[in-house]
Design a protein around this motif. Sequence first.
Motif, PDB file in Angstrom:
ATOM      1  N   VAL A 192       1.019  -1.336  -0.391  1.00  0.00           N
ATOM      2  CA  VAL A 192       0.347  -0.292  -0.198  1.00  0.00           C
ATOM      3  C   VAL A 192       0.768   1.005   0.235  1.00  0.00           C
ATOM      4  CG1 VAL A 192      -1.932   1.201   0.965  1.00  0.00           C
ATOM      5  CG2 VAL A 192      -2.114  -1.201   1.163  1.00  0.00           C
ATOM      6  N   ALA A 196      -2.446   6.744  -1.566  1.00  0.00           N
ATOM      7  CA  ALA A 196      -3.320   5.620  -1.367  1.00  0.00           C
ATOM      8  C   ALA A 196      -4.008   6.268   0.287  1.00  0.00           C
ATOM      9  CB  ALA A 196      -3.132   3.890  -0.579  1.00  0.00           C
ATOM     10  N   ALA A 199      -7.036   8.114  -1.164  1.00  0.00           N
ATOM     11  CA  ALA A 199      -8.698   7.301  -1.876  1.00  0.00           C
ATOM     12  C   ALA A 199      -9.544   6.993   0.035  1.00  0.00           C
ATOM     13  CB  ALA A 199      -8.215   5.905  -2.308  1.00  0.00           C
ATOM     14  N   TYR A 229      -7.735   0.698   7.555  1.00  0.00           N
ATOM     15  CA  TYR A 229      -7.532   2.056   5.965  1.00  0.00           C
ATOM     16  C   TYR A 229      -8.695   2.858   6.876  1.00  0.00           C
ATOM     17  CZ  TYR A 229      -5.706  -1.085   2.864  1.00  0.00           C
ATOM     18  OH  TYR A 229      -5.162  -2.285   1.929  1.00  0.00           O
ATOM     19  N   TRP A 370      -4.632   2.862  -7.057  1.00  0.00           N
ATOM     20  CA  TRP A 370      -3.331   2.593  -5.801  1.00  0.00           C
ATOM     21  C   TRP A 370      -2.687   1.723  -5.757  1.00  0.00           C
ATOM     22  CZ3 TRP A 370      -3.010  -0.779  -2.260  1.00  0.00           C
ATOM     23  CH2 TRP A 370      -4.159  -0.707  -1.563  1.00  0.00           C
TER      24      TRP A 370
END
Length: 516
Positions: A192, A196, A199, A229, A370
């Motif tokens: 990752v 990212a 997003a 996340y 991503w």
Amino acid sequence: MSTQTPSVEQNVADWLATYDTPDADVAHLVCDRHDPTAVAFTYIDGDLGSEDVTYGQLTERSRRLATVLADHGVREGDRVPVLMSKRRELVETLLAIWRLGAVQVPLFTAFATGAIEMRVEGSAAKLVVTEPTQSAKLDPIAGIEVLEVGDDLDAQIDAASPVSENVAIGGQGTMLQLFTSGTTGRPKGVPVPARALAAFHCYVHYTLDVAEDDVFWNAADPGWAYGLYYGILGPMVAGRRSLQLMTGFSVESTVAVIKEFGVTNFAGAPTVYRTLSKSELVTGIDLRRASSAGEPLTPDVVSWAQTALGTEVRDHYGQTELGMVINNNWHPDIAQPVRTGSMGQPMPGYSAGIVDGQIAIDVENSPLLWFTGYHDAPEKTAERFTTDGRWYLTADTGKVDGDGFYYFTARDDDVILAAGYRIGPFDVESVLITHPAVVDVAVVGRPDPEGIRGEVVEAFVVLATGVDETDELRRDMQTFVRDQYSKHAYPRTVHFVDSLPKTPSGKVQRYLLREG
């Protein structure tokens, strides 16, 4: 299809300009740039006692911990697995890792040693950071140093000088490496990048609509993508306070936290909502926003929520490799009425389509996309993209209506969606095949008869010659998986069969087992 307005597109561009730069510094972007007196997290214990932790406290502590990690040999680009529950030290550790330009590898605390070892080896890690309740799982793993939070580490942190500068990895640099399981082979590493974060910020703003005065709680575990996340990183980049309940899920604790702390914006797996819907304890709740991710919501839960929670629950779709991408967005600038059975429309920054029956993301027209490939797995990466590189293939089949609303129909592979977790059959099979009574095995997901978990894991086992079929043996195999792999993935049912259905090439036909 795009429903984005110029202002929405400008926000996407602004986020990319913030997070996708050559000098992107993860610790600064998620923590240091915020008001040091602002509360980042509220940690809640089982008795509803709580502690607020500010961005300034996280900055100060993590800078010292970064020095300690550096003293233990952590360098830029190193993978550092973290086996830790929802506690203050988890975020401090993540920030310390990122200050050194290293890469965090999340480990789910329900994993047993086998699952942990697979991920430690897969990341070539030399150091693991953990907590006292988890450290015994690491004892059998050779070649790693274990750093355990507690008095000794606290003393090292207190004595350390804070790092003066962070290592900037840039927007393309890797900050996390999660592992995702498919139908065959070892778990795949998902790098990752720092970009990212754009997003993640978009999802918190437009899909969850976490406002400045919201009390936000994402109940997902940070050992998995959705909790990491959007329970930690997303709120931090957006500068929003997030609740962290430090005990396991129960209806009682969930209702108590929502009421005691005045939660207005809640996110969780469908299993959470299904469990709540079957309890008489859910009274007196009035949420502003409720969101679900992990597997499709059933209509009965959607109907129940309108009255019991004071709002509808909106379904969202994503993957570890993508984050959330197709959603029933909440923000009033882009919100649309929910259509029964639909997971919504592409989030700002994404464009989608249906390719060969699969839900697919348009690479050329998705600036927030991503994912570029799995770590050291070019063949697996190639399976995720069309040959011309134009589309990312989700391996989920679906359809889209004339207004751009998407509908999930089925997994195109055999990943099991159980209680919000994605379980690879291969992982469970790899454990069961080592049981002395087993000569062949296949694992599938089937609908949960209780209607709670979405799917449950079921194992079809061919026994060795002379081994008797007994309920005790079934229970022993269930325990074997819980102890050797993970308690969230053990088979709820073990079927003893004479043989497994296979193709002429020897591939197990799992669809026949699911239909049987």
